[in-house]
Enzyme design. Structure first.
Site, PDB file in Angstrom:
ATOM      1  N   HIS A  19       0.852  -1.195   0.000  1.00  0.00           N
ATOM      2  CA  HIS A  19       0.000   0.000   0.000  1.00  0.00           C
ATOM      3  C   HIS A  19       0.886   1.242   0.000  1.00  0.00           C
ATOM      4  O   HIS A  19       1.258   1.767   1.044  1.00  0.00           O
ATOM      5  CB  HIS A  19      -0.904  -0.015   1.240  1.00  0.00           C
ATOM      6  N   GLU A 202     -11.053   3.633   7.012  1.00  0.00           N
ATOM      7  CA  GLU A 202     -10.091   4.604   7.524  1.00  0.00           C
ATOM      8  C   GLU A 202     -10.862   5.756   8.156  1.00  0.00           C
ATOM      9  O   GLU A 202     -10.768   6.007   9.346  1.00  0.00           O
ATOM     10  CB  GLU A 202      -9.184   5.099   6.397  1.00  0.00           C
ATOM     11  N   ASP A 281       1.701   7.074   2.444  1.00  0.00           N
ATOM     12  CA  ASP A 281       2.341   8.237   1.811  1.00  0.00           C
ATOM     13  C   ASP A 281       3.499   8.655   2.717  1.00  0.00           C
ATOM     14  O   ASP A 281       3.391   9.633   3.471  1.00  0.00           O
ATOM     15  CB  ASP A 281       1.342   9.397   1.666  1.00  0.00           C
TER      16      ASP A 281
END
Length: 336
Positions: A19, A202, A281
């Site tokens: 991911h 999330e 990220d």
């Protein structure tokens, strides 16, 4: 190698990451340098220390897209790919599945997307040769861009599906629309024999995980951690073998959980859910795969055998072909 020793080298553990957002993994210095070359002012994207600056998840999405705006050409994406994979390899990653969005690479035009993909893949092949990191691509539609644009993205995915583009997914604002709005795009990707993943659980809570499972039928869920609020759902994930792409550092930095010690990854694992570890990220969340492993070791006492199990789960859940998995398995055994 013992992780209980002071100064244990967590970067030395071979890792698989499932991911990773390609643009979201861009080092800030790389984006600043590219903006300077192009004479584009994106100073508001950074804080005084040169880090990405945002207030909350929705502001993060805006900053993400602003940073991405300087990536204009296939060559830019080739350079980005090299920069991203250098960071991953330095953290011990031997295999990564990176999320790519034709929305940012040619405006969802299939011909333009092919040019971007060619440049990205050339850089990835060079990184595999020079750094030993294997990369595969998962095309993602952007949820808050809407279902019509998602169909165009799915066409890009279907037209370039193969040994390198191995999956299709959805990312973006979970509160925009419903998973069922994107069922057509997922069906198109499924017909192209792409494996499927979907961001859920999330921000949308456990119901968003249920909705994604029922409407999109993915093999993996990106994040999915809010499932812990519904133990019946947790048991369903375990029974059906749905794999969660868990990103603890991302969840903590964005305020979903106060710290790693109170993150539910260990509770999910103990209840039989298949969990993997990723960075999401990484520069936005001041993390790396090595830092994720170190944090999990200190929070839950995870030792080498747990991380080996996590990586075996990731290997089984990876969307690449069996030959690639066999090669990676040998590398994991050699490094164990």
């Amino acid at each position: 190698m013992s992780l209980t020793q002071e100064g244990a080298d967590f970067a030395a553990i071979p890792k698989l990451e499932l991911h990773l957002h390609h643009e979201g993994a861009a080092p800030p210095a790389f984006i600043r340098g590219l903006a300077s070359e192009k004479k584009v002012n994106i100073d508001k994207v950074f804080d005084e220390r040169g880090h990405y600056a945002y207030d909350d998840f929705w502001h993060f999405l805006q900053v993400y897209e602003a940073a991405t705006s300087v990536l204009k050409t296939p060559e830019d994406y080739a350079r980005l790919t090299t920069a991203v994979l250098e960071e991953s390899a330095a953290s011990g990653v031997i295999y990564t599945e990176t999320f790519l969005s034709p929305d940012f690479c040619g405006g969802r035009d299939v011909g333009a997307w092919r040019e971007y993909l060619h440049a990205i893949r050339e850089a990835a092949d060079a990184a595999e040769r020079d750094m030993g990191i294997v990369t595969r691509g998962i095309i993602t539609c952007i949820r808050h861009f809407g279902p019509d644009k998602a169909k165009e993205t799915a066409l890009c995915a279907a037209e370039t599906a193969g040994d390198w583009i191995v999956g299709f997914g959805i990312a973006g604002d979970e509160k925009a629309g419903k998973p069922r709005d994107f069922a057509y795009s997922f069906d198109m990707a499924r017909e192209a024999e792409l494996a499927l993943t979907a961001h859920a659980g999330e921000w949308g809570g456990p119901q968003s995980v249920r909705d994604a499972l029922e409407a999109l039928r993915p093999a993996r869920i990106g994040h999915g951690v809010r499932a812990i609020e519904d133990l019946e759902l947790v048991d369903r994930l375990a029974e059906e073998g749905v794999v969660l792409e868990v990103c603890p550092g991302s969840n903590v930095t964005l305020g979903i959980y106060p710290d790693v010690a109170r993150h539910p990854i260990e509770m999910l694992r103990e209840r039989g859910v298949k969990v993997t570890v990723s960075t999401d990220d990484p520069p936005f969340f001041h993390t790396t795969m090595a830092k994720e492993y170190e944090a999990l070791h200190h929070a839950f006492g995870w030792e080498e055998e747990v991380f080996a199990q996590i990586n075996r789960t990731a290997l089984d859940a990876a969307f690449c072909d069996q030959a690639t998995k066999d090669t990676l398995a040998k590398r994991l055994e050699i490094s164990a």
